[in-house]
Scaffold this motif. Structure first.
Motif, PDB file in Angstrom:
ATOM      1  N   ARG A 115       0.864  -1.186   0.000  1.00  0.00           N
ATOM      2  CA  ARG A 115       0.000   0.000   0.000  1.00  0.00           C
ATOM      3  C   ARG A 115       0.898   1.232   0.000  1.00  0.00           C
ATOM      4  NH1 ARG A 115      -5.369  -1.109   1.857  1.00  0.00           N
ATOM      5  NH2 ARG A 115      -5.425  -3.053   3.054  1.00  0.00           N
ATOM      6  N   GLN A 116       0.580   2.179  -0.856  1.00  0.00           N
ATOM      7  CA  GLN A 116       1.367   3.402  -0.886  1.00  0.00           C
ATOM      8  C   GLN A 116       1.165   4.224   0.388  1.00  0.00           C
ATOM      9  OE1 GLN A 116       1.369   5.659  -4.503  1.00  0.00           O
ATOM     10  NE2 GLN A 116       1.837   7.536  -3.434  1.00  0.00           N
ATOM     11  N   GLU A 117      -0.032   4.152   0.963  1.00  0.00           N
ATOM     12  CA  GLU A 117      -0.376   5.035   2.078  1.00  0.00           C
ATOM     13  C   GLU A 117       0.257   4.672   3.414  1.00  0.00           C
ATOM     14  OE1 GLU A 117      -3.696   5.003  -0.914  1.00  0.00           O
ATOM     15  OE2 GLU A 117      -2.711   3.409   0.175  1.00  0.00           O
ATOM     16  N   HIS A 118       0.785   3.507   3.573  1.00  0.00           N
ATOM     17  CA  HIS A 118       1.196   3.040   4.902  1.00  0.00           C
ATOM     18  C   HIS A 118       2.696   2.803   5.021  1.00  0.00           C
ATOM     19  CE1 HIS A 118      -2.974   2.559   6.072  1.00  0.00           C
ATOM     20  NE2 HIS A 118      -3.193   1.923   4.936  1.00  0.00           N
ATOM     21  N   GLY A 119       3.512   3.859   5.104  1.00  0.00           N
ATOM     22  CA  GLY A 119       4.947   3.716   5.306  1.00  0.00           C
ATOM     23  C   GLY A 119       5.637   2.905   4.223  1.00  0.00           C
ATOM     24  N   LEU A 120       5.340   3.221   2.987  1.00  0.00           N
ATOM     25  CA  LEU A 120       5.853   2.453   1.854  1.00  0.00           C
ATOM     26  C   LEU A 120       7.373   2.293   1.900  1.00  0.00           C
ATOM     27  CD1 LEU A 120       5.438   1.021  -0.866  1.00  0.00           C
ATOM     28  CD2 LEU A 120       5.652   3.261  -1.948  1.00  0.00           C
ATOM     29  N   ASN A 121       8.100   3.379   2.137  1.00  0.00           N
ATOM     30  CA  ASN A 121       9.560   3.282   2.084  1.00  0.00           C
ATOM     31  C   ASN A 121      10.099   2.292   3.119  1.00  0.00           C
ATOM     32  OD1 ASN A 121       8.772   5.124   4.077  1.00  0.00           O
ATOM     33  ND2 ASN A 121      10.630   6.341   3.883  1.00  0.00           N
ATOM     34  N   TYR A 122       9.488   2.232   4.305  1.00  0.00           N
ATOM     35  CA  TYR A 122       9.930   1.294   5.337  1.00  0.00           C
ATOM     36  C   TYR A 122       9.618  -0.150   4.950  1.00  0.00           C
ATOM     37  CZ  TYR A 122      10.395   5.530   8.065  1.00  0.00           C
ATOM     38  OH  TYR A 122      10.766   6.776   8.486  1.00  0.00           O
ATOM     39  N   LYS A 123       8.434  -0.358   4.394  1.00  0.00           N
ATOM     40  CA  LYS A 123       8.038  -1.722   4.023  1.00  0.00           C
ATOM     41  C   LYS A 123       8.830  -2.248   2.831  1.00  0.00           C
ATOM     42  CE  LYS A 123       3.628  -1.439   6.223  1.00  0.00           C
ATOM     43  NZ  LYS A 123       2.224  -1.629   6.187  1.00  0.00           N
ATOM     44  N   ILE A 124       9.082  -1.383   1.865  1.00  0.00           N
ATOM     45  CA  ILE A 124       9.901  -1.791   0.717  1.00  0.00           C
ATOM     46  C   ILE A 124      11.319  -2.108   1.199  1.00  0.00           C
ATOM     47  CG2 ILE A 124      11.009  -0.957  -1.402  1.00  0.00           C
ATOM     48  CD1 ILE A 124       8.144  -1.606  -1.974  1.00  0.00           C
ATOM     49  N   SER A 125      11.850  -1.261   2.052  1.00  0.00           N
ATOM     50  CA  SER A 125      13.195  -1.489   2.581  1.00  0.00           C
ATOM     51  C   SER A 125      13.271  -2.824   3.318  1.00  0.00           C
ATOM     52  CB  SER A 125      13.580  -0.350   3.525  1.00  0.00           C
ATOM     53  OG  SER A 125      14.857  -0.567   4.069  1.00  0.00           O
ATOM     54  N   LYS A 126      12.266  -3.093   4.142  1.00  0.00           N
ATOM     55  CA  LYS A 126      12.224  -4.348   4.899  1.00  0.00           C
ATOM     56  C   LYS A 126      12.130  -5.542   3.941  1.00  0.00           C
ATOM     57  CE  LYS A 126       9.776  -6.361   8.793  1.00  0.00           C
ATOM     58  NZ  LYS A 126       9.130  -7.534   8.748  1.00  0.00           N
TER      59      LYS A 126
END
Length: 194
Positions: A115-126
């Motif tokens: 989801r773009q709306e929910h901390g995308l950069n953190y989730k992609i990084s993880k």
């Protein structure tokens, strides 16, 4: 599907990846892209966004590009005929098109959804570090092309949203166009780390 694509493109190119297009049939591929057979892909990262919010941002970007950030857009949008015309067409370009349009012929079982709306950069990084085992600095990267309230796009987005919510017929036309997107997001997608 044109959600965080500029952000994601920058991140993966910085990690040494190549630009590529999934081969979905006879289409001309731009010179700076590699044509990739979908069978050779293990996972496809897909970022989706609330369809209505995405459409508002997309139409605001469209007006910004076409009208060169002209302040006259606010007066134009106040004309009821303009609102009717906008909601009759709905999809002015890729940024306003249904997200499902971009998922045609994509094997959904290979997709990892975010989801773009929910901390995308953190989730992609993880995902990159934990699942793909790729060290990265994506969590510290700021989003790009964001329509915040102080920007031209943000002001157009807010103004158009207010006008649409006052005009139920036009508002419902946009939501009806996005109905399949909402259905897909709510019932057919499992999001990574959600």
């Amino acid at each position: 599907p044109k959600c965080a694509s500029s952000f994601m493109k920058t991140q993966v190119l910085d990690l040494g990846w190549q630009r590529g297009l999934i081969d979905l049939g006879p289409k001309e591929v731009p010179k700076d892209n590699l044509k990739v057979d979908v069978n050779d892909i293990e996972k496809i990262i897909v970022v989706v966004r609330d369809p209505y919010d995405r459409w508002l941002s997309g139409i605001a970007e469209y007006f910004g590009e076409e009208l060169h950030d002209n302040e006259g857009i606010f007066e134009l949008l106040d004309n009821p005929l303009a609102l009717t015309l906008i909601t009759t067409k709905v999809a002015f370009d890729d940024h306003c098109e249904s997200q499902l349009y971009f998922l045609q012929n994509i094997p959904l079982d290979k997709c990892v959804f975010f989801r773009q709306e929910h901390g995308l950069n953190y989730k992609i990084s993880k995902y990159f570090s934990d699942v793909l085992n790729i060290p990265n600095k994506i969590a510290s990267e700021a989003p790009v092309h964001v329509s915040t309230s102080g920007t031209y796009g943000g002001r157009v987005k807010k103004h158009l949203d207010r006008l649409l919510r006052k005009n139920n017929v036009c508002y419902m036309k946009v939501l009806e166009y996005m109905e399949q997107d909402y259905e897909f997001i709510e019932n057919m997608v499992t999001f990574y780390d959600d």
